[in-house]
Design an enzyme around this catalytic site. Structure first.
Site, mmCIF file in Angstrom:
data_model
loop_
_atom_site.group_PDB
_atom_site.id
_atom_site.type_symbol
_atom_site.label_atom_id
_atom_site.label_comp_id
_atom_site.label_asym_id
_atom_site.label_seq_id
_atom_site.Cartn_x
_atom_site.Cartn_y
_atom_site.Cartn_z
ATOM 1 N N LYS A 54 36.325 27.439 40.561
ATOM 2 C CA LYS A 54 35.070 28.159 40.810
ATOM 3 C C LYS A 54 33.879 27.313 40.384
ATOM 4 O O LYS A 54 32.904 27.191 41.118
ATOM 5 C CB LYS A 54 35.058 29.497 40.043
ATOM 6 C CG LYS A 54 35.923 30.562 40.693
ATOM 7 C CD LYS A 54 36.151 31.761 39.772
ATOM 8 C CE LYS A 54 37.170 32.694 40.424
ATOM 9 N NZ LYS A 54 37.636 33.765 39.530
ATOM 10 N N GLN A 98 36.463 36.527 33.983
ATOM 11 C CA GLN A 98 37.788 36.291 34.566
ATOM 12 C C GLN A 98 38.791 37.313 34.020
ATOM 13 O O GLN A 98 38.932 37.471 32.810
ATOM 14 C CB GLN A 98 38.230 34.851 34.230
ATOM 15 C CG GLN A 98 39.535 34.439 34.861
ATOM 16 C CD GLN A 98 39.460 34.324 36.387
ATOM 17 O OE1 GLN A 98 38.484 33.826 36.934
ATOM 18 N NE2 GLN A 98 40.481 34.824 37.059
ATOM 19 N N ASP A 121 31.445 40.008 41.260
ATOM 20 C CA ASP A 121 32.809 40.431 41.594
ATOM 21 C C ASP A 121 32.803 41.824 42.235
ATOM 22 O O ASP A 121 33.800 42.245 42.817
ATOM 23 C CB ASP A 121 33.670 40.478 40.318
ATOM 24 C CG ASP A 121 34.732 39.389 40.298
ATOM 25 O OD1 ASP A 121 34.997 38.804 41.372
ATOM 26 O OD2 ASP A 121 35.301 39.137 39.226
#
Ligand code: NDP
Length: 296
Positions: A54, A98, A121
């Site tokens: 990422k 994460q 997200d």
């Protein structure tokens, strides 16, 4: 006729190129550089790889990448304090924590402490509600990637029968909301669904997000249907480690009209959509027009 293979790797490269071009324009014309902060707690090897990828792709697109690696025994208070700092930092437009988090941390509490406008997200409860009510939301990356590929392949999805197998908060449910938003007739199947094969055979669009290797076989696919395989399963076959989807590719591809492979289908789209979401969040925060075709 053999199914059209929907090439997620090429599609993701195109999304990244469009993001990079928009980022370059933003920088040149407005002096703005979108920034993505990724927070990793602990040393899970798979998560470390994801975070590295990422970060690298964020920088490749011309955006700023801020990585925060915290020890596995970080307290909830310290993690929440970091998120509060990132929420207040004008250089940070997107925040991603994460998952999975170590067990002593309350994931819902942590995710819901992110500023919804920076929740790239799309897991914050406000974004879930906005998506569910058809309002402008930050949309979860994996389902967003699937929708982009479906729109590209079909144009309008209106009136199509869509079956989503899997009802998780990160894939199945938001995928169903997005398909409903595009006027599909949507069925969500799960582990308690009766006669899953018959339900799947009714699908013009079949999305598999189950986490069971090659569970969806060709006899469950309607001839000519579009099959989107979200699954990523690591298995061992003939003594070799392999990556397979939730769909049995060979038998499904013999029946389907179009299909995404694993690897090289949905997987690469997820990070590409994370970058697109960061750009979208940045544009929204500055009251600038959003990048076209990179959000819903
Ligand atoms: P979850 O385990 O959270 O959810 C799985 C869903 O599948 C559940 O709703 C479950 O039903 C359903 N299910 C399980 N067994 C069956 C069955 N026999 N018949 C019908 N439904 C069943 O998984 P995720 O949604 O997080 O992930 C799904 C897959 O997608 C995984 O392979 C994962 O690795 C992959 N993935 C890929 C991403 C990418 O970037 N490409 C990103 C995220 C996930 P119930 O609710 O009843 O238990």
């Amino acid at each position: 006729m053999a199914a059209v293979v929907i090439d997620g790797k090429a599609f993701a490269a195109d999304v990244r190129a469009r993001v990079a071009a928009h980022v370059a324009r933003l920088h040149e014309e407005q002096g703005i550089k979108p920034g993505l902060a990724v927070v990793l707690v602990g040393e899970d090897p798979a998560s470390q790889v994801y975070v590295r990828n990422k970060g690298a792709q964020t920088v490749d697109c011309g955006m700023a990448s801020f990585e925060h690696k915290l020890a596995a025994d970080t307290s909830e208070a310290d993690l929440l304090a970091l998120i509060a700092r990132l929420n207040a930092d004008p250089a940070v437009h997107g925040i991603l924590v994460q998952l999975p988090l170590p067990r002593h941390l309350n994931s819902d509490l942590v995710i819901n402490s992110i500023d919804p406008a920076k929740d790239v997200d799309g897991f914050h409860i406000s974004n879930v509600g906005l998506l569910g009510t058809g309002q402008k939301a930050m949309v979860p990356c994996t389902p967003l990637g699937c929708l982009m590929m479906l729109r590209d392949h079909h144009g309008s999805l209106a009136g199509m029968n869509a079956v989503v197998v899997g009802r998780s908060n990160i894939v199945g449910k938001p995928m169903a909301q997005l398909l409903l938003g595009d006027s599909c007739t949507v069925t969500i199947a799960h582990s308690r669904t009766r006669d899953l094969a018959a339900v799947c055979r009714g699908a013009d669009i079949l999305v598999a997000a189950v986490g069971r290797p090659e569970m969806i076989t060709g006899d469950m696919v309607k001839p000519g249907a579009t099959v989107i395989d979200v699954g990523i399963n690591r298995i061992e076959r003939e003594g070799r480690a392999r990556l397979v989807g939730d769909v049995h590719y060979a038998s499904a591809a013999a029946v389907a009209g179009a299909i995404t492979p694993v690897p090289g289908g949905v997987g690469p789209m997820t990070i590409a959509c994370l970058l697109a979401n960061t750009l979208t969040a940045c544009c929204r925060s500055h009251g600038l027009p959003e990048p076209e075709g990179l959000t819903v």
